[in-house]
Design a protein around this motif. Structure first.
Motif, short mmCIF file in Angstrom:
data_model
loop_
_atom_site.label_atom_id
_atom_site.label_comp_id
_atom_site.label_asym_id
_atom_site.label_seq_id
_atom_site.Cartn_x
_atom_site.Cartn_y
_atom_site.Cartn_z
N ASP A 267 29.81 -11.98 60.93
CA ASP A 267 31.15 -12.46 60.63
C ASP A 267 32.15 -11.64 61.44
O ASP A 267 32.72 -10.66 60.96
CB ASP A 267 31.43 -12.35 59.13
CG ASP A 267 32.78 -12.95 58.73
OD1 ASP A 267 33.49 -13.44 59.63
OD2 ASP A 267 33.11 -12.89 57.54
N ASN B 1 35.24 -12.29 62.74
CA ASN B 1 36.66 -12.29 62.39
C ASN B 1 36.92 -12.11 60.90
O ASN B 1 38.07 -12.26 60.44
CB ASN B 1 37.34 -13.57 62.90
CG ASN B 1 36.67 -14.83 62.34
OD1 ASN B 1 35.69 -14.75 61.62
ND2 ASN B 1 37.22 -15.98 62.69
N ARG C 25 32.77 -16.48 57.07
CA ARG C 25 31.79 -17.39 57.68
C ARG C 25 31.09 -16.66 58.82
O ARG C 25 31.74 -15.99 59.62
CB ARG C 25 32.45 -18.66 58.19
CG ARG C 25 33.08 -19.52 57.10
CD ARG C 25 33.54 -20.86 57.64
NE ARG C 25 34.73 -20.75 58.45
CZ ARG C 25 35.97 -20.98 58.02
NH1 ARG C 25 36.16 -21.32 56.74
NH2 ARG C 25 37.00 -20.89 58.82
N ASP D 14 29.53 -16.05 62.32
CA ASP D 14 29.72 -16.50 63.69
C ASP D 14 28.49 -16.13 64.50
O ASP D 14 27.56 -15.48 64.01
CB ASP D 14 30.97 -15.85 64.28
CG ASP D 14 32.19 -15.98 63.36
OD1 ASP D 14 32.59 -17.12 63.09
OD2 ASP D 14 32.71 -14.94 62.90
N TRP E 272 31.47 -14.33 71.63
CA TRP E 272 31.13 -14.77 70.27
C TRP E 272 31.73 -16.14 70.05
O TRP E 272 32.73 -16.53 70.66
CB TRP E 272 31.59 -13.76 69.23
CG TRP E 272 33.08 -13.62 69.02
CD1 TRP E 272 33.95 -12.89 69.78
CD2 TRP E 272 33.85 -14.20 67.96
NE1 TRP E 272 35.22 -12.98 69.26
CE2 TRP E 272 35.19 -13.77 68.15
CE3 TRP E 272 33.55 -15.02 66.89
CZ2 TRP E 272 36.22 -14.16 67.30
CZ3 TRP E 272 34.58 -15.40 66.03
CH2 TRP E 272 35.89 -14.97 66.24
N GLU F 262 32.99 -18.93 67.29
CA GLU F 262 33.59 -18.93 65.96
C GLU F 262 33.14 -20.13 65.14
O GLU F 262 33.28 -21.29 65.56
CB GLU F 262 35.11 -18.94 66.10
CG GLU F 262 35.86 -18.87 64.78
CD GLU F 262 37.36 -18.83 64.97
OE1 GLU F 262 38.08 -18.87 63.95
OE2 GLU F 262 37.83 -18.78 66.14
N ASN F 263 32.59 -19.85 63.98
CA ASN F 263 32.19 -20.89 63.03
C ASN F 263 33.42 -21.73 62.68
O ASN F 263 34.42 -21.21 62.18
CB ASN F 263 31.62 -20.22 61.78
CG ASN F 263 31.00 -21.20 60.80
OD1 ASN F 263 31.48 -22.31 60.62
ND2 ASN F 263 29.94 -20.78 60.14
N TRP G 195 31.82 -24.84 68.81
CA TRP G 195 32.45 -23.66 68.25
C TRP G 195 33.34 -23.00 69.30
O TRP G 195 32.97 -22.92 70.48
CB TRP G 195 31.38 -22.68 67.76
CG TRP G 195 30.52 -23.20 66.65
CD1 TRP G 195 30.27 -24.51 66.31
CD2 TRP G 195 29.76 -22.41 65.73
NE1 TRP G 195 29.41 -24.59 65.25
CE2 TRP G 195 29.08 -23.31 64.87
CE3 TRP G 195 29.58 -21.05 65.55
CZ2 TRP G 195 28.25 -22.87 63.85
CZ3 TRP G 195 28.75 -20.60 64.53
CH2 TRP G 195 28.09 -21.51 63.69
N LYS H 232 34.95 -20.46 71.70
CA LYS H 232 34.36 -19.34 72.43
C LYS H 232 35.39 -18.23 72.62
O LYS H 232 36.51 -18.48 73.05
CB LYS H 232 33.86 -19.84 73.79
CG LYS H 232 33.20 -18.80 74.67
CD LYS H 232 32.73 -19.47 75.98
CE LYS H 232 32.04 -18.50 76.91
NZ LYS H 232 31.60 -19.17 78.16
#
Length: 399
Positions: free
Chosen positions: A95, A97, A101, A103, A116, A118-119, A131, A133
């Motif tokens: 997770d 951030n 959720r 990532d 990474w 992001e979900n 998702w 980027k």
């Protein structure tokens, strides 16, 4: 400051087969797996975690994520093909951030940048959105064999540890800064990872994390030796390098006390040749250098590039899971074009040896990660793998 949690798991899946282990287990008899191919591509990274927040473990493997229980591929990111590979050598769930959720942090072979993804949350997942980027860090380093996401210092936040297939290049650990719970106005992280160079030259094919010398601290192992974590302030004090082997080792190398002598041994696969073996820790010599004795586990197939060490039969004793990395180096390695295979090995404490059992042979091989988790909700350990034979889910069946 909130502590970060992470989850990294790996998985391969293929068309439906029933696979029978090669012999009885001490407590539970033979174990069978039912295998399902989820996708056919050359991606070699895989992880497991609860992507959609429904309480079930889902799978992430390269371009797609797979929702439990239908396991239909759903889009996640785009990845370039490269030289017979997909430019992906590891998926890690975290997770980033801190929005609740998980990532995806993605590794790759040649790019120096780590991204990474992001979900997108319930609405984006339902609509099949890609998702978003984000750049996590530009390491400035290419020739990446793989990486691990491991909490080395015990602060609850994992470090990003990058392995190179080249010898005599730096080994660097990338750390989350202390302000890693903060966010910028645009909801992107306001930080980047902090580098800590363990050593200037002690790298090389193979990576592991574990307490080699029994001092209670996690050390870092590479293809040429191991870095000893200092007893205090690991990011201020030097990590001593011990050049005690020279191997084209697996990723990971397993660190565990096999024979019960209170000295941690190593389990190693030769990632691009025949050879699966354990290195018995015979204690230090007069100079303090640890003496290692190499003992063969199996030489009947090549390229055991990734390993897992987990209790799959419920007897409180871990089993070794590995198999052939399919078409590593595009089949140019010794035995590289031989059939795929996936095995588990029972440790026999009385004889200090391993007994091999077949999970699947002829169709399912390995990539660069192995997922072991209860994916079906029946409290049995299942397996998932991703590689050039495809992404496979292998569900353990009742006896």
């Amino acid at each position: 400051m909130r502590q970060k949690r992470y989850l990294a798991l790996i998985s391969i899946l293929g068309a439906w087969w029933v696979c029978t282990a090669g012999g009885p287990l001490a407590l539970h008899g033979q174990i069978t797996f039912q295998a399902k191919m989820l996708q056919l591509d050359a991606n070699e990274g895989i992880a497991a975690g609860d992507i959609d927040g429904d309480g079930d473990l889902d799978l992430v493997a390269g371009r797609n994520w797979y929702s439990n229980p239908d396991w239909v591929p759903r889009p996640l990111r785009t990845i370039e093909d490269w030289n017979g590979y997909v430019q992906s050598n590891g998926d890690f769930l975290f997770d980033v951030n801190q929005d609740g959720r998980v990532d995806v942090i993605a590794g790759s072979f040649l790019p120096t940048t780590v991204h990474w993804f992001e979900n997108p949350g319930p609405a984006g997942l339902e609509l099949g959105h890609l998702w978003k980027k984000h750049l996590l860090v530009d390491t400035g380093v290419s020739s990446n064999e793989g990486q691990l996401l491991e909490d080395l210092d015990g602060d609850g936040r994992p470090e990003w540890i990058v392995n190179s297939w080249q010898k005599n290049v730096p080994t660097t650990v990338w750390r989350w800064p202390d302000n890693s719970g903060d966010s910028a106005a645009d909801d992107s992280p306001s930080w980047t990872l902090i580098p800590h160079q363990l050593g200037a030259t002690g790298n090389g094919h193979g990576l592991g994390v574990g307490d080699v010398n029994g001092d209670g601290k996690k050390d870092v192992l590479t293809g040429q030796g191991w870095y000893e974590q200092p007893l205090s302030e690991p990011w201020k004090n030097a990590w001593e390098f011990h050049a005690e082997w020279d191997l084209q080792a697996s990723l990971p190398v397993i660190v565990t006390d096999l024979n019960g002598d209170d000295r941690n041994d190593l389990i190693v696969g030769k990632g691009h040749d025949y050879g699966l073996f354990w290195m018995r820790n015979e204690g230090p010599d007069a100079t303090g250098k640890i003496r290692w004795k190499e003992i063969v586990i199996d030489r009947q197939y090549s390229q055991p590039h990734t390993l897992a060490w987990v209790d799959i039969d419920g007897d409180d004793q871990p089993e070794l899971i590995t198999g052939k990395r399919v078409r590593a180096h595009n089949g140019g390695d010794p035995g590289g074009k031989e059939p795929a295979c996936l095995f588990y090995y029972e440790w026999e404490p009385e004889t200090h040896s391993f007994q091999r059992h077949t999970i699947e042979q002829g169709h399912v091989g390995c990539g660069l990660q192995i997922v072991t988790a209860d994916l079906s909700g029946d409290r049995r350990v299942d397996i998932a793998v991703a590689g050039k034979s495809g992404t496979f889910l292998l569900i353990q069946k009742p006896e």
